[in-house]
Design a protein around this motif. Structure first.
Motif, PDB file in Angstrom:
ATOM      1  N   VAL A   1      -7.731 -83.908  49.297  1.00 39.28           N
ATOM      2  CA  VAL A   1      -8.933 -84.291  50.045  1.00 39.28           C
ATOM      3  C   VAL A   1      -8.737 -84.022  51.531  1.00 39.28           C
ATOM      4  N   LYS A   2      -7.526 -84.279  52.037  1.00 39.88           N
ATOM      5  CA  LYS A   2      -7.230 -84.011  53.449  1.00 39.88           C
ATOM      6  C   LYS A   2      -7.398 -82.526  53.765  1.00 39.88           C
ATOM      7  N   LYS A   3      -6.820 -81.670  52.921  1.00 38.36           N
ATOM      8  CA  LYS A   3      -6.944 -80.225  53.136  1.00 38.36           C
ATOM      9  C   LYS A   3      -8.401 -79.776  53.045  1.00 38.36           C
ATOM     10  N   LEU A   4      -9.138 -80.358  52.085  1.00 35.19           N
ATOM     11  CA  LEU A   4     -10.552 -80.006  51.915  1.00 35.19           C
ATOM     12  C   LEU A   4     -11.349 -80.361  53.160  1.00 35.19           C
ATOM     13  N   LEU A   5     -11.106 -81.561  53.708  1.00 37.88           N
ATOM     14  CA  LEU A   5     -11.825 -81.986  54.908  1.00 37.88           C
ATOM     15  C   LEU A   5     -11.464 -81.119  56.119  1.00 37.88           C
ATOM     16  N   HIS A   6     -10.198 -80.733  56.216  1.00 39.66           N
ATOM     17  CA  HIS A   6      -9.781 -79.854  57.316  1.00 39.66           C
ATOM     18  C   HIS A   6     -10.461 -78.488  57.206  1.00 39.66           C
ATOM     19  N   ARG A   7     -10.591 -77.989  55.976  1.00 38.30           N
ATOM     20  CA  ARG A   7     -11.267 -76.693  55.789  1.00 38.30           C
ATOM     21  C   ARG A   7     -12.755 -76.807  56.106  1.00 38.30           C
ATOM     22  N   LEU A   8     -13.349 -77.925  55.692  1.00 38.71           N
ATOM     23  CA  LEU A   8     -14.764 -78.139  56.023  1.00 38.71           C
ATOM     24  C   LEU A   8     -14.965 -78.183  57.524  1.00 38.71           C
ATOM     25  N   ALA A   9     -13.998 -78.753  58.232  1.00 39.30           N
ATOM     26  CA  ALA A   9     -14.104 -78.873  59.683  1.00 39.30           C
ATOM     27  C   ALA A   9     -14.119 -77.511  60.371  1.00 39.30           C
ATOM     28  N   GLN A  10     -13.637 -76.473  59.677  1.00 37.18           N
ATOM     29  CA  GLN A  10     -13.604 -75.139  60.276  1.00 37.18           C
ATOM     30  C   GLN A  10     -14.918 -74.375  60.118  1.00 37.18           C
ATOM     31  N   LEU A  11     -15.848 -74.927  59.318  1.00 40.71           N
ATOM     32  CA  LEU A  11     -17.136 -74.248  59.123  1.00 40.71           C
ATOM     33  C   LEU A  11     -17.908 -74.215  60.438  1.00 40.71           C
ATOM     34  N   PRO A  12     -18.562 -73.099  60.728  1.00 42.66           N
ATOM     35  CA  PRO A  12     -19.255 -72.943  62.020  1.00 42.66           C
ATOM     36  C   PRO A  12     -20.296 -74.030  62.305  1.00 42.66           C
ATOM     37  N   PHE A  13     -21.079 -74.416  61.292  1.00 46.53           N
ATOM     38  CA  PHE A  13     -22.139 -75.385  61.542  1.00 46.53           C
ATOM     39  C   PHE A  13     -21.598 -76.812  61.710  1.00 46.53           C
ATOM     40  N   LEU A  14     -20.304 -76.998  61.466  1.00 47.45           N
ATOM     41  CA  LEU A  14     -19.676 -78.310  61.682  1.00 47.45           C
ATOM     42  C   LEU A  14     -18.792 -78.307  62.929  1.00 47.45           C
ATOM     43  N   LYS A  15     -18.946 -77.301  63.766  1.00 46.11           N
ATOM     44  CA  LYS A  15     -18.117 -77.167  64.958  1.00 46.11           C
ATOM     45  C   LYS A  15     -18.209 -78.393  65.861  1.00 46.11           C
ATOM     46  N   LYS A  16     -19.397 -78.951  65.981  1.00 54.16           N
ATOM     47  CA  LYS A  16     -19.618 -80.112  66.846  1.00 54.16           C
ATOM     48  C   LYS A  16     -18.788 -81.309  66.403  1.00 54.16           C
ATOM     49  N   TRP A  17     -18.586 -81.441  65.065  1.00 53.93           N
ATOM     50  CA  TRP A  17     -17.867 -82.605  64.524  1.00 53.93           C
ATOM     51  C   TRP A  17     -16.442 -82.239  64.080  1.00 53.93           C
ATOM     52  N   ARG A  18     -15.960 -81.056  64.470  1.00 58.13           N
ATOM     53  CA  ARG A  18     -14.666 -80.565  63.984  1.00 58.13           C
ATOM     54  C   ARG A  18     -13.529 -81.535  64.315  1.00 58.13           C
ATOM     55  N   GLY A  19     -13.503 -81.979  65.541  1.00 56.49           N
ATOM     56  CA  GLY A  19     -12.423 -82.859  65.976  1.00 56.49           C
ATOM     57  C   GLY A  19     -12.410 -84.189  65.252  1.00 56.49           C
ATOM     58  N   ARG A  20     -13.559 -84.823  65.179  1.00 61.48           N
ATOM     59  CA  ARG A  20     -13.601 -86.134  64.538  1.00 61.48           C
ATOM     60  C   ARG A  20     -13.403 -86.046  63.026  1.00 61.48           C
ATOM     61  N   LEU A  21     -13.891 -84.949  62.401  1.00 65.29           N
ATOM     62  CA  LEU A  21     -13.707 -84.783  60.961  1.00 65.29           C
ATOM     63  C   LEU A  21     -12.223 -84.590  60.635  1.00 65.29           C
ATOM     64  N   SER A  22     -11.535 -83.814  61.460  1.00 65.61           N
ATOM     65  CA  SER A  22     -10.101 -83.611  61.260  1.00 65.61           C
ATOM     66  C   SER A  22      -9.332 -84.911  61.469  1.00 65.61           C
ATOM     67  N   ASN A  23      -9.753 -85.685  62.476  1.00 62.65           N
ATOM     68  CA  ASN A  23      -9.094 -86.973  62.738  1.00 62.65           C
ATOM     69  C   ASN A  23      -9.284 -87.930  61.567  1.00 62.65           C
ATOM     70  N   ARG A  24     -10.516 -87.962  61.026  1.00 62.67           N
ATOM     71  CA  ARG A  24     -10.774 -88.847  59.889  1.00 62.67           C
ATOM     72  C   ARG A  24      -9.933 -88.444  58.687  1.00 62.67           C
TER      73      ARG A  24
END
Length: 366
Positions: free
Chosen positions: A197-220
């Motif tokens: 799940v951690k790896k999945l969330l980190h990969r999701l954080a790299q999606l262009p449309f999630l750029k704004k939330w990349r930092g907080r998604l990776s932290n979570r």
């Protein structure tokens, strides 16, 4: 802060009580006018309930909150005092009462826990764990209820099927399926496959449309992984206590209605178990309700589940049940919210004590 404080505070607002109250009154009025048997004498029959039944119902209700307080303290592993845990429980109940069950108040609960000096990732893990345990109770207890009652815990209602376009069993299995899906994700994230799940969330954080939330998604993702390691290291005694408290909370919660029923009519021990089973099944059906706190929906389907036991007292019993088990949390939440926000939220506001508290969201520093 990473959680959406503005959205959470729109829910945690004393003004939120009015929508479920209005919807509840509207549905109750509709039911009363539709049924020719409901008249002034019916409403007067409300006074026939025994005082002892009311007292026992409140004792059950308070016991449920105290058990839930103990559960929050257990999950928090020392993060909360008893007072903090009780406040979280009461604000949680308020959030449940003003948010449609089909949406769920999990984001608001994360915010509530976070404001008690718990980082967002840990607050999310605590909220997910508590919600997961409740859902596991539903998934395991409902088949038991159906089995031991020979399916009688899930009644048939032609009226509801004709008016809602689906049987009670349809809504039950829909809710059961949704809960099973949610539990699968929560167990995977917290206990079974946290690294995946951690790896999945980190990969999701790299999606262009999630750029704004990349930092907080990776932290979570990182925080959830750390908390999951802690949870996986918990002893068997911890999990047994957590399961035991969860079962006790819901059985006592459902027992409130049992006390009210015996205040009107005598019932057998078997009837007590059947009422508990039907209450469980009804609660699952209500989880797909679109109204805040199932306001109106609960009163509407109540006769289908308990009319067999209560007879002429069904309507007034449903009113008393909601007055005791639902509306007090709206009142308590509205009373403690101003003090809670002033103590844990408003202290972050830039010197603006002279301005209205509810709600100048532009003044809040998220």
């Amino acid at each position: 802060m990473d959680v959406d404080s503005k959205k959470a505070l729109r829910t945690l607002n004393p003004r939120s009580v009015w929508l479920p109250v209005i919807i509840g009154l509207a549905i109750v009025t509709f039911v009363a006018f539709r049924d020719d048997k409901i008249n002034e004498a019916t409403l007067q029959s409300m006074l026939r309930i025994s005082v002892l039944a009311i007292v026992l119902a409140f004792i059950f209700l308070i016991s449920k909150d105290l058990l839930n307080t103990a559960r929050v303290k257990l999950v928090g592993s020392g993060s909360f005092t008893s007072k903090d845990a009780l406040r979280i429980v009461l604000l949680w109940e308020f959030a449940v009462a003003v948010v449609p069950p089909i949406i769920g108040p999990i984001a608001v609960i994360v915010y509530i826990i976070h404001k008690h000096k718990v980082d967002v990732g840990r607050a999310l893990a605590y909220a997910l764990l508590l919600a997961m345990m409740d859902n596991i109770f539903f998934l395991t207890a409902s088949p038991i209820a159906l089995l031991f009652t020979g399916g009688a815990a899930l009644p048939k209602s032609e009226l509801i099927q004709s008016e809602l376009g689906g049987s009670l069993s349809y809504f039950f299995y829909l809710s059961y399926g949704l809960i099973a899906f949610y539990v699968s994700f929560k167990i995977s994230a917290l206990l079974l496959f946290p690294s995946v799940v951690k790896k999945l969330l980190h990969r999701l954080a790299q999606l262009p449309f999630l750029k704004k939330w990349r930092g907080r998604l990776s932290n979570r993702a990182d925080e959830l992984f750390e908390v999951s390691k802690e949870l996986r290291g918990k002893s068997a005694a911890f999990w047994l206590k957590l399961v035991g408290l969860t079962y006790a909370i819901w059985i006592v919660k459902f027992g409130v209605l049992n006390m009210l029923v015996v205040g009107f009519v005598p019932i057998s021990i078997d009837d007590h178990f059947l009422i508990l089973g039907r209450h469980l099944i009804m609660w699952l059906v209500l989880l797909v309700s679109p109204t805040p706190g199932s306001a109106g929906t609960a009163e509407y389907i109540f006769p289908a589940f308990f009319g067999d036991f209560l007879g002429e007292y069904t309507f007034v019993a449903s009113l008393i049940w909601r007055l005791i088990s639902f509306y007090p949390y709206l009142i308590i939440g509205a009373l403690i919210l101003p003090g809670w926000i002033k103590k844990l939220v408003v202290k972050k506001i830039k010197k603006s004590d002279h301005k209205p508290l509810f709600y100048s969201n532009k003044e809040l520093n998220p």
